[in-house]
Scaffold this active site. Structure first.
Site, PDB file in Angstrom:
ATOM      1  N   ALA A 197       0.959  -1.183  -0.278  1.00  0.00           N
ATOM      2  CA  ALA A 197       0.500  -0.126  -0.219  1.00  0.00           C
ATOM      3  C   ALA A 197       0.779   1.207  -0.374  1.00  0.00           C
ATOM      4  CB  ALA A 197      -0.544  -0.006   1.380  1.00  0.00           C
TER       5      ALA A 197
ATOM      6  N   GLY B  32       0.571  -5.573   0.582  1.00  0.00           N
ATOM      7  CA  GLY B  32      -1.136  -5.609  -0.249  1.00  0.00           C
ATOM      8  C   GLY B  32      -0.486  -5.807  -1.741  1.00  0.00           C
TER       9      GLY B  32
ATOM     10  N   GLU C 263      -0.924  -9.444  -0.871  1.00  0.00           N
ATOM     11  CA  GLU C 263      -2.270  -9.641  -0.704  1.00  0.00           C
ATOM     12  C   GLU C 263      -3.111  -9.619  -2.573  1.00  0.00           C
ATOM     13  OE1 GLU C 263      -2.144  -6.548   2.379  1.00  0.00           O
ATOM     14  OE2 GLU C 263      -4.000  -7.782   3.210  1.00  0.00           O
TER      15      GLU C 263
ATOM     16  N   GLU D 239       3.133  -5.477   7.401  1.00  0.00           N
ATOM     17  CA  GLU D 239       3.013  -4.972   8.384  1.00  0.00           C
ATOM     18  C   GLU D 239       2.825  -3.997   9.609  1.00  0.00           C
ATOM     19  OE1 GLU D 239       1.715  -6.640   5.456  1.00  0.00           O
ATOM     20  OE2 GLU D 239       0.471  -5.959   4.615  1.00  0.00           O
TER      21      GLU D 239
HETATM   22  N1  3HC Z   1       4.390   3.628  -0.061  1.00  0.00           N
HETATM   23  C1  3HC Z   1       4.667   4.475  -0.309  1.00  0.00           C
HETATM   24  N2  3HC Z   1       6.107   5.504  -1.412  1.00  0.00           N
HETATM   25  C2  3HC Z   1       7.253   3.907  -1.188  1.00  0.00           C
HETATM   26  C3  3HC Z   1       6.791   2.498  -0.375  1.00  0.00           C
HETATM   27  C4  3HC Z   1       4.844   2.569   0.173  1.00  0.00           C
HETATM   28  N3  3HC Z   1       4.792   1.159   0.362  1.00  0.00           N
HETATM   29  N4  3HC Z   1       7.471   2.081  -0.938  1.00  0.00           N
HETATM   30  C5  3HC Z   1       8.554   2.502  -1.317  1.00  0.00           C
HETATM   31  N5  3HC Z   1       8.321   4.229  -1.152  1.00  0.00           N
HETATM   32  C6  3HC Z   1       8.739   5.044  -2.245  1.00  0.00           C
HETATM   33  C7  3HC Z   1      10.319   5.377  -0.981  1.00  0.00           C
HETATM   34  O1  3HC Z   1       9.553   6.629   0.512  1.00  0.00           O
HETATM   35  C8  3HC Z   1      11.151   6.093  -1.807  1.00  0.00           C
HETATM   36  O2  3HC Z   1      11.004   7.660  -2.002  1.00  0.00           O
HETATM   37  P1  3HC Z   1      11.643   8.417  -2.456  1.00  0.00           P
HETATM   38  O3  3HC Z   1      13.038   7.931  -3.164  1.00  0.00           O
HETATM   39  O4  3HC Z   1      10.790  10.096  -2.637  1.00  0.00           O
HETATM   40  O5  3HC Z   1      12.269   8.478  -0.731  1.00  0.00           O
HETATM   41  C9  3HC Z   1      11.117   5.337  -3.411  1.00  0.00           C
HETATM   42  O6  3HC Z   1       9.699   4.046  -2.971  1.00  0.00           O
HETATM   43  C10 3HC Z   1      12.334   4.368  -3.094  1.00  0.00           C
HETATM   44  O7  3HC Z   1      12.298   3.515  -2.219  1.00  0.00           O
HETATM   45  P2  3HC Z   1      13.199   3.320  -1.294  1.00  0.00           P
HETATM   46  O8  3HC Z   1      14.894   4.293  -1.248  1.00  0.00           O
HETATM   47  O9  3HC Z   1      13.226   2.199  -0.235  1.00  0.00           O
HETATM   48  O10 3HC Z   1      13.634   2.025  -2.522  1.00  0.00           O
HETATM   49  P3  3HC Z   1      14.772   0.415  -2.484  1.00  0.00           P
HETATM   50  O11 3HC Z   1      14.837   0.374  -3.906  1.00  0.00           O
HETATM   51  O12 3HC Z   1      15.862   0.771  -1.449  1.00  0.00           O
HETATM   52  O13 3HC Z   1      13.605  -0.543  -1.872  1.00  0.00           O
HETATM   53  C11 3HC Z   1      11.648  -1.557  -1.542  1.00  0.00           C
HETATM   54  C12 3HC Z   1      11.937  -0.700  -2.418  1.00  0.00           C
HETATM   55  C13 3HC Z   1      11.780  -2.974  -0.932  1.00  0.00           C
HETATM   56  C14 3HC Z   1      10.184  -1.846  -1.484  1.00  0.00           C
HETATM   57  C15 3HC Z   1      10.979  -0.962  -0.350  1.00  0.00           C
HETATM   58  O14 3HC Z   1      11.081   0.848  -0.488  1.00  0.00           O
HETATM   59  C16 3HC Z   1      10.556  -1.067   0.924  1.00  0.00           C
HETATM   60  O15 3HC Z   1      10.499  -1.921   1.694  1.00  0.00           O
HETATM   61  N6  3HC Z   1       9.283   0.109   0.185  1.00  0.00           N
HETATM   62  C17 3HC Z   1       8.456  -0.559   2.073  1.00  0.00           C
HETATM   63  C18 3HC Z   1       7.304  -2.083   1.751  1.00  0.00           C
HETATM   64  C19 3HC Z   1       5.786  -1.597   2.452  1.00  0.00           C
HETATM   65  O16 3HC Z   1       5.964  -1.539   4.120  1.00  0.00           O
HETATM   66  N7  3HC Z   1       4.979  -2.096   1.806  1.00  0.00           N
HETATM   67  C20 3HC Z   1       4.155  -2.836   3.168  1.00  0.00           C
HETATM   68  C21 3HC Z   1       2.655  -1.508   3.471  1.00  0.00           C
HETATM   69  S1  3HC Z   1       1.879  -1.665   3.800  1.00  0.00           S
HETATM   70  C22 3HC Z   1       0.048  -2.461   3.158  1.00  0.00           C
HETATM   71  O17 3HC Z   1       0.755  -2.552   2.204  1.00  0.00           O
HETATM   72  C23 3HC Z   1      -0.795  -3.060   3.716  1.00  0.00           C
HETATM   73  C24 3HC Z   1      -1.624  -3.488   3.205  1.00  0.00           C
HETATM   74  O18 3HC Z   1      -1.490  -4.590   4.422  1.00  0.00           O
HETATM   75  C25 3HC Z   1      -2.830  -3.176   2.316  1.00  0.00           C
END
Ligand code: 3HC
Length: 703
Positions: free
Chosen positions: A63, A102, A105, A125
C-alpha cells in the site's frame, strides 16, 4: 506520465500492467484503475484468462504508506480485490522483484501465481504497526499452512520464490522473464479448461491444530513483542480466519485494521519509514553534486571495529586493504573475520563459497604504502586523539589525491583531526556502531571543511553497504553518544539514590529499550565511558551533580562483561547478568559519603528522568544545528541505540507526550533534584510554551 494501470488482449489472454513508479505502491488512483480495468474485462466475452503483471523494478511493494495518514479512500482494498477474485476467468499474477504487503494480498486475490526465481514475498505490515488489511490475514492461511502464514506475518521476513513454491504460495517459478512464463501458464490453464481457484473458497490449512498454535504464539508475542498492539491484533485476525467464514473474518480484519492505523504505534512506525528515507536528503546540497567513485577501501586498525567495517565493505563487493601496526594484531583481526563468516556458514545464512569470495577481497598489510590506491581510507583505532592525529598525518602522506579519509571516532573533534592533513576537505567522520557488520546505523559526521561531494559519497556508500547513514555535525559524541550521556547520567544518579542497577535497567527495558543503559555500559566496557570522561574532564562542569559512579567500578577493575563483572556479575558458562550485592553495597556507601538522600526512585521516575534528560539534549542538538532534523535523531536512536521503534524515537515520543509535559517534568525535577543540572533547553521551552512540537518546528525550518 504513463497510465498506472493498462491492459491489452492477445489471443484471448488479457495482460493487465500496473505501472506506478518507483515501486508500484497502491494508492486510491491505482485501486480505482484496477476496479475500472477488471470491470471492463468482465464484459469482454473473448477474454479467456487474465495475467496481472507490473512494470519497472518490482511487483507491487504494498500500500502507499502515505495514504494511511489521511485514511483509505474509496474504492477500498476489499472491494477491488474481491472484484479480481470474482473474475469468471482465471487470473494469474506474474511476480518479479518484491511483492510486499498489499502486493502479496493482490496476488492472493489472483487465482494462480507465477514468480520469477528472484522474486520475494513479504508481509511487513507489523513493522508499520498494522496488519495485512487487504484480506491477507484471511487469505494467506488458506494458501499456505497456518504456521507458515503466521510466521510470515509476524516476522515480516520476505520469502524467496523457491520457498514460496514449496509452501504452496506460488504455482510455478521461472528463471526466464516472468511475463511470458505467466502468459504461457495462463494459456495452459485455458487449454486444460481449468477455471478460477479462488483463495477465499479454500479452507484454512491446519485449522484442526489451530487452538494450540494460536495460544502458544500469543504467549510468545506477549513476551517478545512487549507493549505492542499490532502483533496481538494479527493473531486475533488469524483466529477469526480459523473460526469464522471468510466474509465475517474479513470484517474482523477491517475493524482491527481501522483501530491500528490511527494508533500511536502505527504513527510512530510510519514516521520512521519516512524519516529513514528523509535522512538521505541534505538541505542545501545540490542534486547535481556527484559522489566520488569508491572502488576500493583501506582500513587502518584490524580490531573489532576495523574488522566489522571490512566485512560491511566486502559484503557489498568492495575490496578492502586492512592495515595494522603489528603482525599479531593483523592475524588476529583476519582470523576473527573468518570466524564471524564461518558462524554464518554454520547457521546456513551464507554459503561456503560466498565466504571464500568475501575473504578473498580482503588483503592484510603492515605497510601504509598498501593504501596508496584506496579511494576511501577509514581509520578505526581506539579513541585517542594523539594517535588519530599521527595516523592522519601518515595517511595524508600516502593517500592519492581525491581519496577520502574517514575516521571512526565516536566522540573526538574531527576538525582537529582534519587539521593535521593538507586536505581537510577530504576528511569526514564515519562512525560505525559495534558490531559494525551487524548494526544498522552509520553516523556521517560533516566536519567544518568537509567537501559536499565527500558528504554525498559517504551517504551513497552507506546505502551501498546497507546502512542507514545519518548526517551530524561535529560536537562531543555527535548525535548518538552526546544524548546517551545525560540519559546514562540519570541512570547512574538513580542507583546512587538507592535504586538497584536491576531496578533501573528493568524500568527502561519494560518501557521498551532493548537493553538497560547500565547493562549497555557493562557490554561496551565501563572503562570506555569512564576514560572518555577523564579525557574531557576539562570541559565538564566540576559540580558534584556531574559525578558518575562508574568511576568506582573502573577503580576496582569491574569494567563490565569482559571482566566478568561491572554493574552486574556475569558468572557461569552462559555469563548471564545477575545482581551483584557487593556493587549495591558499594553504591550505598558512596551515596552516604556524598550525602545523597536515599529516595529510591520508582520505575516511572527512572523512566521519566532518563528519557527527559535524553530529549532535552536532543533539543540542544537541534538548536545548535548538530542534527539536521528531529526525525534524524529518531533514526539514530532506533537504528543504533535500541530505542523501541514503536515509540518512534526520542523526539517523536516527546511529541506524543506533548512538549509541555516534558518541559513541566523538567521544571519539577529542577525543584526536587539538582537545579543546576535540570535546565530545559531553550528550544524545548519555546516550543512547549507556544504549544508546538518538534515535528511542527521541523516543518517550519524546512519550508
Ligand atoms: N508507499 C509509499 N512510498 C513507498 C513505498 C510504499 N509502500 N515503498 C517505497 N516507497 C517510496 C520510498 O519512500 C522512496 O521514495 P523517495 O525516493 O521519494 O524517498 C521510493 O519509494 C524508493 O524506495 P526505497 O528508497 O526504499 O527503495 P529501495 O529500492 O531501497 O527499496 C522497497 C524498495 C524494498 C520496495 C522498499 O521501498 C520497501 O521496503 N518499501 C516498503 C514496503 C512496505 O512496507 N509495504 C507494505 C505497506 S503496508 C500494506 O501494504 C498494507 C496492506 O496490507 C493494505
Amino acid at each position: 506520465m504513463s497510465e498506472p494501470v493498462s491492459y491489452s488482449i492477445h489471443d484471448g489472454i488479457a495482460v493487465v500492467t500496473i505501472d506506478s513508479p518507483p515501486v508500484n505502491a497502491i494508492d486510491q488512483t491505482l485501486r480505482a484503475r484496477l476496479k475500472k480495468t477488471f470491470t471492463e474485462l468482465r464484459a469482454q466475452a473473448g477474454v479467456k484468462a487474465i495475467v496481472l503483471a507490473c512494470a519497472g523494478k518490482t511487483f507491487v511493494a504494498g500500500a502507499d504508506i502515505k495514504e494511511f495518514d489521511t485514511g483509505i479512500a474509496e474504492p477500498g482494498y476489499h472491494e477491488v480485490l474481491r472484484l479480481i477474485e470474482d473474475s469468471r476467468v482465471p487470473v494469474v499474477a506474474a511476480v518479479h522483484g518484491t511483492a510486499l504487503g498489499g502486493g502479496v494480498e493482490i496476488t492472493l486475490a489472483c487465482h494462480y501465481r507465477v514468480a520469477h526465481v528472484g522474486a520475494r514475498f513479504g508481509l511487513p505490515e507489523l513493522s508499520l504497526g498494522i496488519i495485512p488489511g487487504a484480506g491477507g490475514t484471511q487469505r494467506l492461511p488458506r494458501a499456505v499452512a497456518l504456521e507458515v502464514a503466521l510466521d510470515m506475518m509476524l516476522t515480516g521476513k520476505p520469502m524467496a520464490a523457491g520457498k514460496a513454491l514449496e509452501a504452496g504460495l506460488v504455482d510455478s517459478v521461472t528463471e526466464r522473464e516472468v511475463l511470458p512464463a505467466a502468459i504461457a501458464f495462463a494459456r495452459e490453464l485455458v487449454q486444460k479448461g481449468a477455471g478460477p481457484r479462488r483463495t477465499r473458497e479454500l479452507s484454512v490449512k491446519g485449522a484442526a491444530a489451530a487452538g494450540e498454535l494460536l495460544s502458544a504464539t500469543r504467549a510468545k508475542v506477549a513476551r517478545t513483542m512487549r507493549n505492542r498492539l499490532a502483533p496481538l491484533a494479527l493473531i486475533d485476525a488469524v483466529q477469526a480466519a480459523v473460526e469464522l467464514d471468510f466474509d465475517k473474518g474479513l470484517q474482523v480484519e477491517s475493524k482491527l485494521s481501522a483501530q491500528l492505523e490511527q494508533a500511536t504505534e502505527a504513527k510512530a512506525l510510519r514516521h520512521l519509514f519516512y524519516a529513514e528515507r528523509e535522512v538521505r536528503k541534505i538541505p542545501g546540497l545540490s542534486p547535481a553534486i556527484a559522489a566520488r567513485p569508491i572502488a576500493s577501501v583501506g582500513i587502518v586498525g584490524s580490531g573489532t571495529m576495523g574488522g566489522g567495517i571490512a566485512m560491511c565493505c566486502v559484503n557489498a563487493g568492495i575490496p578492502v586493504t586492512l592495515v595494522d601496526a603489528a603482525q599479531q594484531n593483523l592475524e588476529r583481526g583476519l582470523a576473527t573475520i573468518r570466524k564471524n563468516y564461518q558462524r554464518s556458514v554454520d547457521r546456513g545464512s551464507l554459503r561456503a563459497e560466498q565466504m571464500e569470495q568475501r575473504l578473498a577481497l580482503i588483503t592484510g598489510s603492515l605497510d601504509y604504502s598498501a593504501l596508496t590506491e584506496a579511494d576511501l581510507i577509514i581509520e578505526a583505532v581506539f579513541e585517542n586523539m594523539a594517535l588519530k592525529k599521527e595516523i592522519f598525518a601518515r595517511l595524508d602522506a600516502v593517500a592519492k589525491p581525491g581519496a577520502i579519509l574517514g575516521t571512526n571516532t565516536s566522540t573526538l573533534d574531527i576538525d582537529e583531526i582534519a587539521a593535521v592533513t593538507h586536505r581537510p576537505q577530504d576528511v569526514i567522520g564515519l562512525h560505525f556502531f559495534s558490531p559494525a557488520n551487524v548494526m544498522q546505523l552509520l553516523e556521517v559526521v560533516q566536519a567544518g571543511k568537509t567537501a559536499p561531494d565527500v558528504l554525498v559519497t559517504a551517504l551513497e556508500l552507506a546505502k551501498r553497504i546497507k546502512k542507514t547513514g545519518v548526517v551530524a555535525k561535529v560536537c562531543y559524541g555527535f548525535i548518538g553518544n552526546r544524548m546517551m550521556d545525560p540519559y546514562g547520567r540519570e541512570a547512574e544518579r538513580c542507583v546512587l539514590e538507592g535504586a538497584t542497577p536491576t531496578e533501573v535497567d528493568s524500568a527502561l527495558e519494560q518501557w521498551g529499550m532493548a537493553m538497560g543503559i547500565l547493562a549497555v555500559y557493562d557490554m561496551a566496557g565501563v572503562d570506555i565511558g569512564h576514560l572518555t570522561r577523564v579525557a574531557r574532564a576539562h570541559s565538564l562542569p566540576k559540580d558534584p551533580s556531574f559525578y558518575r559512579p562508574s568511576a568506582l567500578l573502573f577503580d576496582r577493575g569491574w569494567i563490565g562483561q569482559k571482566a566478568g563483572r561491572g554493574y552486574y556479575r556475569y558468572d557461569g558458562a552462559e555469563r548471564k547478568r545477575a545482581a551483584d550485592p557487593e556493587v549495591i553495597a558499594m553504591l550505598a556507601e558512596e551515596a552516604r559519603r556524598l550525602n545523597i538522600p536515599q529516595r529510591k526512585p520508582d520505575a516511572a521516575e527512572i523512566e521519566q528522568r532518563c528519557l527527559y534528560a535524553m530529549i532535552n539534549e536532543g533539543a540542544l542538538l537541534l538548536q545548535e544545528g548538530i542534527a539536521l532534523r528531529a526525525s534524524d535523531i529518531d533514526v539514530v536512536y532506533t537504528a543504533g541505540y535500541g530505542f523501541p521503534r514503536y515509540r518512534g524515537g526520542p523526539m517523536f515520543y516527546a511529541d506524543t507526550l506533548g512538549l509541555r509535559t516534558v518541559y513541566d517534568g523538567i521544571l519539577a525535577f529542577q525543584k526536587t533534584l539538582d537545579p543546576q543540572y535540570w535546565q530545559p533547553a531553550p528550544l524545548l521551552k519555546e516550543l512547549a510554551l507556544s504549544g508546538s512540537s518538534f515535528a511542527q518546528w521541523q516543518t517550519g525550518q524546512t519550508r
